[in-house]
Structures are given as structure tokens and as C-alpha cells.
Design an enzyme around this catalytic site. Structure first.
Site, mmCIF file in Angstrom:
data_model
loop_
_atom_site.group_PDB
_atom_site.id
_atom_site.type_symbol
_atom_site.label_atom_id
_atom_site.label_comp_id
_atom_site.label_asym_id
_atom_site.label_seq_id
_atom_site.Cartn_x
_atom_site.Cartn_y
_atom_site.Cartn_z
ATOM 1 N N MET A 10 45.134 42.723 28.557
ATOM 2 C CA MET A 10 43.876 43.343 29.478
ATOM 3 C C MET A 10 44.158 44.554 30.059
ATOM 4 S SD MET A 10 43.870 39.583 31.666
ATOM 5 C CE MET A 10 45.874 39.497 31.309
ATOM 6 N N GLN A 52 34.813 38.820 34.502
ATOM 7 C CA GLN A 52 35.123 39.821 35.554
ATOM 8 C C GLN A 52 33.398 40.237 35.972
ATOM 9 O OE1 GLN A 52 37.331 42.901 33.766
ATOM 10 N NE2 GLN A 52 39.379 42.085 34.583
ATOM 11 N N THR A 83 48.419 43.711 34.274
ATOM 12 C CA THR A 83 47.251 44.353 34.685
ATOM 13 C C THR A 83 47.058 44.207 36.137
ATOM 14 O OG1 THR A 83 44.807 43.656 34.978
ATOM 15 C CG2 THR A 83 46.210 42.041 34.106
ATOM 16 N N ASN A 84 46.569 45.162 36.832
ATOM 17 C CA ASN A 84 46.481 45.094 38.195
ATOM 18 C C ASN A 84 45.256 44.462 38.492
ATOM 19 O OD1 ASN A 84 47.974 47.680 39.624
ATOM 20 N ND2 ASN A 84 47.480 48.169 37.601
ATOM 21 N N CYS A 196 45.658 51.016 37.752
ATOM 22 C CA CYS A 196 45.208 50.571 36.606
ATOM 23 C C CYS A 196 46.352 50.762 35.407
ATOM 24 C CB CYS A 196 43.755 50.945 36.170
ATOM 25 S SG CYS A 196 43.270 50.281 34.888
ATOM 26 N N THR A 197 46.743 49.675 34.744
ATOM 27 C CA THR A 197 47.865 50.173 33.897
ATOM 28 C C THR A 197 47.255 51.260 32.802
ATOM 29 O OG1 THR A 197 47.153 48.000 32.688
ATOM 30 C CG2 THR A 197 48.960 47.873 34.224
ATOM 31 N N GLU A 198 46.052 51.177 32.426
ATOM 32 C CA GLU A 198 45.430 52.049 31.441
ATOM 33 C C GLU A 198 45.640 53.479 31.881
ATOM 34 O OE1 GLU A 198 44.428 48.185 29.984
ATOM 35 O OE2 GLU A 198 44.094 49.237 32.049
#
Length: 229
Positions: A10, A52, A83-84, A196-198
Site C-alpha cells: 500500500m 478508502q 503505510t501511514n 506518507c511512505t511514498e
């Protein structure tokens, strides 16, 4: 080292970063040919994204609870949700198994406090920036949170889903994020949480006039510490 169970996918772009960072941290701190003890359960993000968007968080939580149970059965002794945003359903994971979940917001708040800061700007998905499940957890950890205005929140969210989750990194988006960061700093942010991890694929320390807190990196470091303590 206890076995870390990663709930990923994710997106898979950031989950791959977790795998890389955990192994690099292990090599740096232990040395030799050592690598991290990991098991990974990777979901189909397309299914999660629909849930989501439609606000079907209970169903999304059920999917991640199943992932947690599968990781526990595979021998995981510590769970990390990569994932956050999906920490909104952290309680579903915690209730699914007795294996402890290392909450990303707790690791982030700890790092902010350790840096001597108390007020940060938060970048992330619209869910993370606008809802209380993450901001409230940071506040409970002694960190007050500023978020961008509505137009900038839409921009930050769009870049995450339309670009970064697809592995696309654009210079114009980096420049746009820098402008958002500058506005948050002007409003009083002492640091910037890359919530956000991305986002860590796009933004780093050189893109901000104040310290940045890369949540995936902080989470991975905290996971190593927890797995080896």
C-alpha cells in the site's frame, strides 16, 4: 533478532523501501552477512484504494486483520504496517492477533520529540492530513500538527496516488511540494513530517528549510530496535 512481519502493498513501491531499509539497517548495525528476519504479506492496493475512497474502512480493516493473522501463523513476532493512511484501522490489526503492532505515528512522535521540536507540518494523503486517527496520535505523543490549506492538501494527495504510488517521480511535483513546505514553515512549522511512505521517493532533507521526518525510515529504524531489544 525477532521476526518482523510486514503488512505491505500500500503501495508496493514504499513496501519495497521498507524491505530495503530494514536489511540495510541490519547490515549497518550488526555487520557481516547479516540481514533482517522478515515475512511480508502484500495486499492488492487497488482493492484497498476502492475501500478508502468509498469510506468502507471496516472492510479494509478486515483485510489487514487477515494479513496480520497470516503473518502471525508464519512466525512474525512483531508487526509493522507499511503505510501511514491505513493506521486508521490499526485497531483491527491489534485485535486480530497477540503479536504487537509497532505504530508508525508513535515512532514519528518519538523522533520529533528527540529532535527537541513540538510543532510540525504534516504531508500525507487527504485521509491522514484531515482525519484525527494520525494527527490525534501525534498530539497524544506531545506533537502539535499543522496541515496545508485545502488546495495544497488536494495537490499533495493527488501526487501520492497518481504519481508516487505508480513509481513516477516528477521534478515539477517536487517543486510543488517544496512550495507547500515553505508555506507550512511560514505558518510556524518547526519540522515537516513526511506522513506518507511514498513521499520519501520525492522529498528529502535538502527540500526543506527545517528538519524533515521520513516516517518510513523512522518506522524501519524503530522496528529494528524493537526486534533486537
Amino acid at each position: 533478532m525477532r521476526t518482523i512481519g510486514l503488512i505491505g502493498g500500500m503501495s508496493w513501491e514504499s513496501s519495497a523501501e521498507y524491505y530495503r531499509m530494514l536489511n540495510e539497517i541490519t547490515k549497518e548495525r550488526v555487520g557481516g552477512l547479516h540481514s533482517a528476519r522478515l515475512v511480508l504479506y502484500s495486499v492488492d492496493f487497488a482493492e484497498i484504494e476502492v475501500l478508502q475512497a468509498e469510506g468502507r474502512w471496516e472492510e479494509a480493516g478486515g483485510i489487514l486483520a487477515d494479513a496480520a493473522r497470516a503473518l502471525a501463523a508464519a512466525g512474525a513476532e512483531l508487526l509493522v504496517l507499511c503505510t501511514n493512511t491505513m493506521h486508521k484501522v490499526a485497531a483491527h490489526i491489534e485485535e486480530a492477533t497477540s503479536v504487537p503492532l509497532l505504530h508508525l505515528a508513535d515512532a514519528t512522535a518519538s523522533a520529533v520529540r528527540a529532535a527537541g521540536l513540538r510543532r510540525v507540518g504534516l504531508l500525507g494523503t487527504a485521509f491522514t492530513m484531515e482525519q484525527d486517527f494520525y494527527r490525534g496520535r501525534l498530539a497524544a505523543g506531545g506533537v502539535s500538527v499543522l496541515v496545508p490549506d485545502a488546495a495544497d492538501r488536494e495537490l499533495v494527495h493527488r501526487v501520492i496516488y497518481d504519481e508516487l504510488c505508480l513509481g513516477t517521480v516528477r521534478d515539477d511535483s517536487r517543486a510543488a511540494y517544496r512550495r507547500v513546505i515553505d508555506k507550512l514553515v511560514a505558518d510556524g512549522a518547526e519540522g515537516i513530517v513526511l506522513g506518507c511512505t511514498e513521499i520519501e521517493l520525492l522529498i528529502g532533507a535538502d527540500d526543506s528549510p527545517v528538519p524533515v521526518f521520513p516516517t518510513a525510515r523512522l518506522h524501519a529504524e524503530a522496528a529494528f530496535e524493537a526486534a533486537t531489544s
